[in-house]
Write a protein that holds these residues in place. Structure first.
Motif, short mmCIF file in Angstrom:
data_model
loop_
_atom_site.label_atom_id
_atom_site.label_comp_id
_atom_site.label_asym_id
_atom_site.label_seq_id
_atom_site.Cartn_x
_atom_site.Cartn_y
_atom_site.Cartn_z
N LEU A 131 -46.04 70.88 -12.28
CA LEU A 131 -46.51 71.31 -10.96
C LEU A 131 -48.01 71.60 -11.04
N SER A 132 -48.76 70.92 -10.18
CA SER A 132 -50.20 71.18 -10.08
C SER A 132 -50.50 71.75 -8.70
N LEU A 133 -51.03 72.96 -8.65
CA LEU A 133 -51.40 73.63 -7.39
C LEU A 133 -52.91 73.52 -7.27
N GLN A 134 -53.38 72.80 -6.23
CA GLN A 134 -54.80 72.49 -6.12
C GLN A 134 -55.35 72.87 -4.75
N LYS A 135 -56.62 73.32 -4.78
CA LYS A 135 -57.41 73.53 -3.55
C LYS A 135 -56.74 74.52 -2.59
N PHE A 136 -56.20 75.60 -3.12
CA PHE A 136 -55.68 76.67 -2.26
C PHE A 136 -56.88 77.50 -1.79
N HIS A 137 -57.71 76.92 -0.94
CA HIS A 137 -58.99 77.55 -0.59
C HIS A 137 -58.82 78.84 0.21
N HIS A 138 -57.74 78.95 0.95
CA HIS A 138 -57.59 80.12 1.83
C HIS A 138 -56.75 81.22 1.20
N ALA A 139 -56.16 80.97 0.07
CA ALA A 139 -55.29 81.97 -0.55
C ALA A 139 -56.10 82.89 -1.46
N LEU A 180 -47.72 73.72 -15.83
CA LEU A 180 -48.18 74.37 -14.60
C LEU A 180 -49.70 74.41 -14.59
N GLU A 181 -50.31 73.99 -13.46
CA GLU A 181 -51.77 73.99 -13.30
C GLU A 181 -52.17 74.73 -12.03
N PHE A 182 -53.31 75.42 -12.11
CA PHE A 182 -54.02 75.92 -10.92
C PHE A 182 -55.42 75.33 -10.99
N ILE A 183 -55.80 74.49 -10.00
CA ILE A 183 -57.08 73.79 -10.05
C ILE A 183 -57.82 73.96 -8.72
N ASP A 184 -59.09 74.32 -8.81
CA ASP A 184 -59.97 74.40 -7.62
C ASP A 184 -59.41 75.33 -6.55
N CYS A 185 -58.87 76.46 -6.97
CA CYS A 185 -58.42 77.47 -6.00
C CYS A 185 -59.53 78.51 -5.91
N SER A 186 -60.54 78.20 -5.09
CA SER A 186 -61.83 78.90 -5.15
C SER A 186 -61.78 80.36 -4.72
N ASN A 187 -60.83 80.75 -3.85
CA ASN A 187 -60.75 82.13 -3.38
C ASN A 187 -59.62 82.93 -4.02
N LEU A 188 -58.89 82.29 -4.91
CA LEU A 188 -57.73 82.95 -5.52
C LEU A 188 -58.20 84.04 -6.49
N LYS A 189 -57.88 85.29 -6.15
CA LYS A 189 -58.34 86.42 -6.95
C LYS A 189 -57.24 86.98 -7.84
N ASP A 190 -56.00 86.82 -7.40
CA ASP A 190 -54.92 87.50 -8.12
C ASP A 190 -53.67 86.63 -8.17
N LEU A 191 -53.12 86.46 -9.37
CA LEU A 191 -51.80 85.86 -9.56
C LEU A 191 -50.89 86.99 -10.00
N SER A 192 -49.97 87.37 -9.12
CA SER A 192 -49.19 88.58 -9.37
C SER A 192 -47.70 88.30 -9.36
N ILE A 193 -46.96 89.28 -9.85
CA ILE A 193 -45.49 89.25 -9.82
C ILE A 193 -45.04 90.42 -8.95
N ASN A 194 -44.57 90.12 -7.76
CA ASN A 194 -44.17 91.19 -6.84
C ASN A 194 -42.67 91.44 -6.85
N ASN A 195 -41.97 90.79 -7.73
CA ASN A 195 -40.52 90.97 -7.83
C ASN A 195 -40.21 91.71 -9.13
N SER A 196 -39.81 92.96 -9.01
CA SER A 196 -39.59 93.80 -10.20
C SER A 196 -38.41 93.34 -11.04
N SER A 197 -37.56 92.49 -10.51
CA SER A 197 -36.39 92.02 -11.26
C SER A 197 -36.74 90.93 -12.27
N ILE A 198 -37.97 90.38 -12.15
CA ILE A 198 -38.37 89.33 -13.08
C ILE A 198 -38.76 89.95 -14.41
N THR A 199 -38.15 89.49 -15.48
CA THR A 199 -38.44 90.00 -16.83
C THR A 199 -38.80 88.86 -17.75
N ARG A 200 -39.29 89.23 -18.90
CA ARG A 200 -39.66 88.24 -19.92
C ARG A 200 -38.46 87.39 -20.32
#
Length: 843
Positions: free
Chosen positions: A655-663, A680-700
């Protein structure tokens, strides 16, 4: 009286001495085999005549001792009236005396043989000796295929890296059957520190001058493996070696050693018996060897048939590991004896031994999958792509069992690697060149050969159409064919590989007599810009690969290829349009590859799919049998649309996520449940400040266990990647051009200390991160790490390493000299541990 008669008594009662003589003879035989093998491998010319004379005397001794033991055994049967007393004491005395004399002679031969053995160097020692010797700048290692030349060169490389010899560079290059000067030059450039992205715009001649400029000032060892034809190394930039630099290469040809000007030629022969027997036992396994007391003796018989050839010992040994009865072992000996006798005086005798491994495969399906690997030049193929081909061929069952088909494909790869017919290279599998030659030889002996393989042979034109008429599979990969105009009459053709040519034109009529064609691969032909219309008539087609072509548009009529199971459109950067309902019409499709499909700046939304945002996702929902998807998504709305469909979650591998300019923020929880996600790729997401996990049930333990590769490129506002703590199996991590990133893992953000992170990481690449200070605040064990690459990260002053990091292996740390000098270490022990790990970058 006893002093007078004890000697004759000892001679008459010679049974114990006879047993000692037999034991000593076994010892002498093993010594003869070891010494002969080592002298051949080391090619010690000064000793060859001495050892040859010793061997001749030993062989005469073997004949004499065999006659004597037979005579002694017969004499022992001649006793008086059923008693233990000999009938003829004088005859018994003479035999006993001869046994004693032979015992002394055998002991003398053993003593001399051991002296010879102690003075013979192994091939590795011979090469290392030449590297230390002034006046020998070129060393050629030669011997038959499968004898272990690459393993020897690997040992030499390891010895050089761990030795104190005064070489600035140890450079490893694979030449192979089709030596490509540009590829060899690129590999040398990478080894000495030239950065690939800074080399892209330069010509071959400019690169050659730069390589020469660096190497002329350094003392280097260039190791070239698998040389088939002479290579002009000066052309790629390798200077003369007058300063003590060395060239070491492997080849199957002594003549090529002469052509390359080798001052020292070292022949690699078969393994000495002791090593051959040990290797064979390892491959058969103790469980099988211990099933019956007679099996070890039978195993020894088979091992001797392999003539010390490691590849044969390994392949035949693995085949015998599954034979659990005496009957099976005896039958195998008979079969091998017949087969090797038939080809005893031909170059194909070794093929017969390797074919035994092929014949031992459990089913025709597995054998067909194995033979398919011979279509690829150098025997390399990506595992996942290989399974695609097998699915397209119909080897792996009905399309309705898509998941089971891929599982079966991976099982078959495991079977072939366990049988040592394929080599596991991580993402790829490799077929040894000798095994590939054996596979093609088997096909050539058929009354009607199935394969026409001319891969990597510098063809400028396709073979004459008459050659195509009787075959079922044609591979013309990696050639220089530009035009295909003549229409070959090949109604039985099932597979056609045209990968990596310089194709510019394929006539409309070229495919007209290929109505049985199931697999067509046109990948890596950038000059093909228009979709070849003849493909639309291939109604039997099940696999179509257009990746890395210059095709701009897919025709709506493509939807008529309703049998299509695998469609590959990866890296089709010029593709502008896929008409609506083309993808959805492929009801049998199990594999759809659209990673980096149409990634030009003019494309928005889902990419090339007409019909607006979300339309491609809706089309994919119609693909009931879809099991593998690779895709590029270019908006947060499209990602949310895709994530709501079950097929996207279960089938996506890349999965390549590209050009998420507004996120500005992205909740990675959206990707939870993607149990097949590998890349997994994140490319040219110029405004992306935070990659977060908002689901507390997700574990390692429950989250991103399948993820192996992560790339973050040109995300200028991203500050950290702490979410990676939930991806425990990452092997490759690239972070580039993220100007705000200060830390990769923030402990306070994760809420835990002493996290187990990067335990599987093999490669870490950090480029243009001007504010980066911390990778991880504490030192990490890095049990799997092979390489760290750092470029333009001026504030990264400390690496998460101490003297206990990467204890089991050597890692490479590549970067700029001034950055390396400014690095801070936990203590002197840590600095000393990685003192020899650094490899400098060059402009």
């Amino acid at each position: 009286m006893w002093n007078v008669i004890k000697e004759p008594v000892v001679y008459i009662d010679y049974e114990q001495n006879l047993r000692i003589l037999e034991t000593k003879m076994d010892e002498l035989l093993h010594l003869k085999n070891d010494l002969t093998g080592k002298v051949q491998m080391a090619e010690v010319r000064s000793m060859i005549s001495q050892v040859t004379g010793w061997v001749s005397r030993v062989e005469r001794m073997i004949t004499e001792v065999n006659e004597l033991t037979n005579q002694a055994a017969q004499e022992m049967q001649k006793n008086c009236f059923g008693s233990c007393c000999p009938k003829n004491c004088w005859s018994r005395y003479k035999i006993g005396k001869k046994i004693d004399e032979k015992l002394r002679a055998v002991s003398d031969h053993i003593e001399k043989g051991e002296k010879y053995l102690s003075s013979v160097s192994s091939p590795v020692e011979s090469v290392m000796g030449c590297l230390c010797e002034v006046g020998k700048s070129t060393i050629g290692i030669y011997g038959p295929g499968g004898v272990g030349k690459t393993a020897l060169l690997t040992q030499v490389s390891n010895n050089l890296l761990s030795s104190q010899l005064p070489f600035d560079f140890v450079i490893w290059v694979v030449a192979s059957q089709d030596p490509d000067s540009e590829r060899i030059q690129g590999d040398i450039g990478k080894e000495i520190g030239f950065l690939e992205d800074r080399w892209k715009g330069k010509s071959f001649q400019e690169k050659a001058r730069e390589v020469s400029s660096v190497l002329s000032q350094k003392k280097f060892v260039l190791l070239v493996d698998d040389l088939w034809k002479p290579v002009d190394l000066a052309e790629v930039g390798v200077p003369s070696r007058e300063n003590g630099s060395k060239l070491v290469f492997t080849t199957s040809s002594e003549e090529l050693c002469n052509s390359m000007g080798a001052e020292e030629k070292i022949r690699v022969g078969g393994l000495a018996w002791e090593k051959a027997w040990k290797l064979f036992q390892e491959k058969v396994g103790e469980d099988t060897l211990n099933i019956h007391p007679e099996i070890p003796e039978l195993a020894g018989t088979i091992a001797k048939m392999c003539n010390g050839l490691p590849l044969a010992l390994i392949t035949v040994g693995r085949a015998m590991a599954f034979r659990k009865t005496l009957l099976e072992w005896r039958h195998s000996i008979e079969a091998l004896s017949r087969a090797t006798a038939e080809f005893s005086r031909t170059p194909y005798r070794d093929f017969v031994l390797l074919k035994f491994g092929y014949d031992s495969l459990r089913s025709d399906k597995v054998r067909s999958c194995f033979l398919y690997c011979a279509l690829f030049p150098e025997g390399f193929c990506n595992k996942s792509y290989l399974i695609d081909y097998w699915i397209g061929e119909g080897f792996l069952g009905a399309y309705s069992d898509a998941y089971e088909a891929r599982t079966e494909g991976h099982n078959i790869i495991d079977i072939l690697t366990q049988a040592c017919l394929l080599e596991d290279e991580g993402r790829d599998v490799k077929m040894h060149q000798v095994i590939r030659d054996m596979a093609l030889w088997m096909d050539s002996r058929k009354e009607n050969p199935v394969y026409l393989v001319e891969a990597g042979t510098h063809l400028a034109d396709a073979p004459e159409v008459g050659k195509w008429e009787v075959v079922r599979r044609v591979s013309l990969m990696a050639n220089n064919i530009q035009n295909l105009s003549k229409a070959p009459r090949c109604n039985d053709l099932v597979t056609l590989f045209l990968t990596k040519n310089n194709l510019k034109m394929i006539s409309d009529t070229f495919f007209q007599f290929m109505l049985s064609l199931k697999v067509l691969d046109l990948s890596e032909n950038r000059e093909i810009t228009e979709f070849p219309s003849g493909i639309l008539k291939l109604v039997s087609l099940q696999y179509l690969n257009l990746s890395r072509t210059g095709i701009r548009q897919l025709p709506v009529q493509l939807k008529n290829l309703v049998k299509l199971k695998c469609l590959n459109l990866e890296h089709t950067y010029e593709l502008r349009t896929i008409p609506m309902q083309v993808i959805s019409n492929f009801s049998s499709l199990t594999v759809l590859r659209m990673f980096h499909c149409a990634s030009s700046d003019s494309v928005v939304g889902d990419g090339v799919q007409t019909g607006g945002p979300g339309s491609l996702a809706r089309d994919l929902q119609c693909l009931e049998h879809l099991n593998l998807l690779t895709i590029t998504i270019r908006s947060q709305y499209s990602l949310q649309t895709f994530a709501s469909f079950n097929k996207f979650l279960t089938a996506t591998q890349a999965l390549s996520l590209q050009k998420f300019h507004h996120a500005r923020s992205l909740d990675i929880s959206l990707l939870e449940g993607m149990n097949s996600l590998d890349d997994l790729e994140f490319i040219d997401c110029s405004n992306l400040k935070d990659l977060s996990i908002n689901n507390s049930s997700i574990t390692r333990e429950t989250s991103f266990n399948s993820l192996r590769r992560v790339s973050i490129v040109n995300c200028s506002k991203l500050e950290d990647l702490t979410w990676l703590t939930l991806a425990p199996n990452i092997k490759f991590l690239t972070i580039s051009r993220c100007s705000k990133m200060e830390e990769i893992i923030r402990q306070e953000k994760s809420g835990q200390r002493n996290l187990k992170v990067f335990e599987e990481l093999e490669f870490l690449r950090l480029v243009s991160l001007p504010k980066l200070k911390v990778i991880y605040p504490d030192a990490l064990p890095f049990p799997s790490l092979k390489e760290i690459f750092v470029d333009d990260c001026p504030n990264l002053r400390r690496l998460p390493l101490n003297s206990n990091s990467a204890k089991e292996h050597r890692i490479v740390i590549q970067g700029w000299e001034d950055w390396w000098r400014r690095l801070e270490w936990e203590d002197e022990a840590a600095q000393h541990t990685f003192l020899h790990s650094f490899k400098g970058c060059l402009n």
